[in-house]
Design an enzyme around this catalytic site. Sequence first.
Site, PDB file in Angstrom:
ATOM      1  N   ARG A 154     -28.399   4.180  22.867  1.00 56.89           N
ATOM      2  CA  ARG A 154     -28.320   2.940  22.091  1.00 56.89           C
ATOM      3  C   ARG A 154     -29.396   3.023  21.010  1.00 56.89           C
ATOM      4  O   ARG A 154     -30.437   3.658  21.206  1.00 56.89           O
ATOM      5  CB  ARG A 154     -28.574   1.724  22.976  1.00 56.89           C
ATOM      6  CG  ARG A 154     -27.587   1.571  24.137  1.00 56.89           C
ATOM      7  CD  ARG A 154     -27.964   0.388  24.998  1.00 56.89           C
ATOM      8  NE  ARG A 154     -27.031   0.193  26.111  1.00 56.89           N
ATOM      9  CZ  ARG A 154     -27.192   0.700  27.324  1.00 56.89           C
ATOM     10  NH1 ARG A 154     -28.270   1.437  27.597  1.00 56.89           N
ATOM     11  NH2 ARG A 154     -26.301   0.488  28.280  1.00 56.89           N
ATOM     12  N   LYS A 178     -30.826  -0.933  29.427  1.00 60.34           N
ATOM     13  CA  LYS A 178     -30.701  -2.339  29.762  1.00 60.34           C
ATOM     14  C   LYS A 178     -31.214  -2.585  31.177  1.00 60.34           C
ATOM     15  O   LYS A 178     -30.991  -1.763  32.077  1.00 60.34           O
ATOM     16  CB  LYS A 178     -29.242  -2.788  29.647  1.00 60.34           C
ATOM     17  CG  LYS A 178     -28.742  -2.845  28.205  1.00 60.34           C
ATOM     18  CD  LYS A 178     -27.337  -3.408  28.131  1.00 60.34           C
ATOM     19  CE  LYS A 178     -26.876  -3.553  26.682  1.00 60.34           C
ATOM     20  NZ  LYS A 178     -25.502  -4.077  26.586  1.00 60.34           N
ATOM     21  N   HIS A 252     -23.813   2.834  17.268  1.00 61.05           N
ATOM     22  CA  HIS A 252     -23.083   2.705  18.529  1.00 61.05           C
ATOM     23  C   HIS A 252     -21.781   3.497  18.502  1.00 61.05           C
ATOM     24  O   HIS A 252     -21.281   3.905  19.558  1.00 61.05           O
ATOM     25  CB  HIS A 252     -22.798   1.227  18.821  1.00 61.05           C
ATOM     26  CG  HIS A 252     -22.892   0.882  20.275  1.00 61.05           C
ATOM     27  ND1 HIS A 252     -24.089   0.880  20.968  1.00 61.05           N
ATOM     28  CD2 HIS A 252     -21.938   0.568  21.184  1.00 61.05           C
ATOM     29  CE1 HIS A 252     -23.864   0.550  22.233  1.00 61.05           C
ATOM     30  NE2 HIS A 252     -22.567   0.361  22.385  1.00 61.05           N
ATOM     31  N   ARG A 255     -22.465   6.727  19.886  1.00 65.15           N
ATOM     32  CA  ARG A 255     -22.517   6.633  21.346  1.00 65.15           C
ATOM     33  C   ARG A 255     -21.105   6.673  21.927  1.00 65.15           C
ATOM     34  O   ARG A 255     -20.839   7.378  22.905  1.00 65.15           O
ATOM     35  CB  ARG A 255     -23.238   5.339  21.738  1.00 65.15           C
ATOM     36  CG  ARG A 255     -23.338   5.057  23.237  1.00 65.15           C
ATOM     37  CD  ARG A 255     -24.233   3.839  23.434  1.00 65.15           C
ATOM     38  NE  ARG A 255     -24.053   3.176  24.714  1.00 65.15           N
ATOM     39  CZ  ARG A 255     -24.709   3.510  25.824  1.00 65.15           C
ATOM     40  NH1 ARG A 255     -25.553   4.529  25.813  1.00 65.15           N
ATOM     41  NH2 ARG A 255     -24.505   2.843  26.944  1.00 65.15           N
ATOM     42  N   HIS A 278     -24.456   2.950  32.359  1.00 64.26           N
ATOM     43  CA  HIS A 278     -23.618   1.804  32.709  1.00 64.26           C
ATOM     44  C   HIS A 278     -23.818   1.441  34.175  1.00 64.26           C
ATOM     45  O   HIS A 278     -23.745   2.311  35.047  1.00 64.26           O
ATOM     46  CB  HIS A 278     -22.139   2.121  32.471  1.00 64.26           C
ATOM     47  CG  HIS A 278     -21.762   2.174  31.036  1.00 64.26           C
ATOM     48  ND1 HIS A 278     -20.625   2.817  30.566  1.00 64.26           N
ATOM     49  CD2 HIS A 278     -22.360   1.668  29.921  1.00 64.26           C
ATOM     50  CE1 HIS A 278     -20.549   2.701  29.263  1.00 64.26           C
ATOM     51  NE2 HIS A 278     -21.583   2.003  28.846  1.00 64.26           N
ATOM     52  N   TYR A 287     -13.398   4.617  28.000  1.00 61.02           N
ATOM     53  CA  TYR A 287     -13.350   5.877  27.257  1.00 61.02           C
ATOM     54  C   TYR A 287     -12.204   6.780  27.713  1.00 61.02           C
ATOM     55  O   TYR A 287     -11.752   7.630  26.955  1.00 61.02           O
ATOM     56  CB  TYR A 287     -14.694   6.601  27.359  1.00 61.02           C
ATOM     57  CG  TYR A 287     -15.808   5.809  26.736  1.00 61.02           C
ATOM     58  CD1 TYR A 287     -15.862   5.612  25.363  1.00 61.02           C
ATOM     59  CD2 TYR A 287     -16.791   5.211  27.521  1.00 61.02           C
ATOM     60  CE1 TYR A 287     -16.867   4.844  24.789  1.00 61.02           C
ATOM     61  CE2 TYR A 287     -17.808   4.457  26.953  1.00 61.02           C
ATOM     62  CZ  TYR A 287     -17.832   4.273  25.582  1.00 61.02           C
ATOM     63  OH  TYR A 287     -18.814   3.508  25.019  1.00 61.02           O
TER      64      TYR A 287
END
Length: 306
Positions: A154, A178, A252, A255, A278, A287
């Site tokens: 990110r 995150k 992004h 990414r 994730h 994806y």
Amino acid sequence: MNKAVNQQLQNYLTDFKRYLQIDQVKSKNTIQAYVRDLKKFINYHQDHATQSLDQIDYSYMQGFLAHLHQQNYATSSTSRLLSAMKQFFHYLLKEGVIQQNPLQLVQGPKQAKSLPKVLSMEEVEAIIQAPNIATLTGLRDRAILEVLYACGLRVSELTQLQLADLHLDLGFVQTLGKGNKERIIPLGDEAIYWVDQYLQDARGVFASKKTAQAGQILFLTERGKAFTRQGIWKNLNKYVQQAGVNQRVSPHMLRHSFATHLLENGADLRMVQELLGHADISTTQIYTHISHHRLQEVYRKNFPRA
């Protein structure tokens, strides 16, 4: 117009911000997004004032949603704003400020699921090779683009990378994503080479500038300061134009491309989930849909009987 209630909302927003910082340990970017969205509701309340906070009920919220619709808000923006408001009113309920959450029964608009945009490997390669490596800024930007794509970072993770996070001899970087979740990501040979060149030739020059506030930040601007997210975005699109890629590209998107290209070349979904950081594999599964979609595109374009 009841200015007292609106001022109460402003004060409680300040308290909520402190709650997010200290109790919830939310990131700076998340808190800024919450506050930005909640201010939109407070601005609406300024023009549609109530006599008390308890008068902000289900019907009032339906009126607010109708207002957003009239303003042509995107469904994604409305959903994000509602998410912030639900947490805000949940906080007020927990603090005993209100008796019930006015958003308890309110549902956001259904979002049409869209596939993230990705670049082809040829487009990524053209963008990465666009910087003029004969200059110090070009050398730095080549290293930035290599790391962005090779690690699927990110942009906030990239700008916060420290020298201590870099392990070129072992071939990986470590980063906090995150929720302050640490992950270790391999670096490819190309990324290792260009980061090493940047460290040898360019970073010391930027860090020595009179305006420098370098600290241990890995990637520095020409003034010796940490990059902003907007600075990375601006630089990237300069090279997108130079590479002749005719679309707007965000960090992004690199990414998304990183994840898609891994799966297209046989990577395991769980591995990609780990690399992206994730929490839920369902987030990563998007994806696989991109890969199938791209496969269909190639088939229709190249098979004579498609």
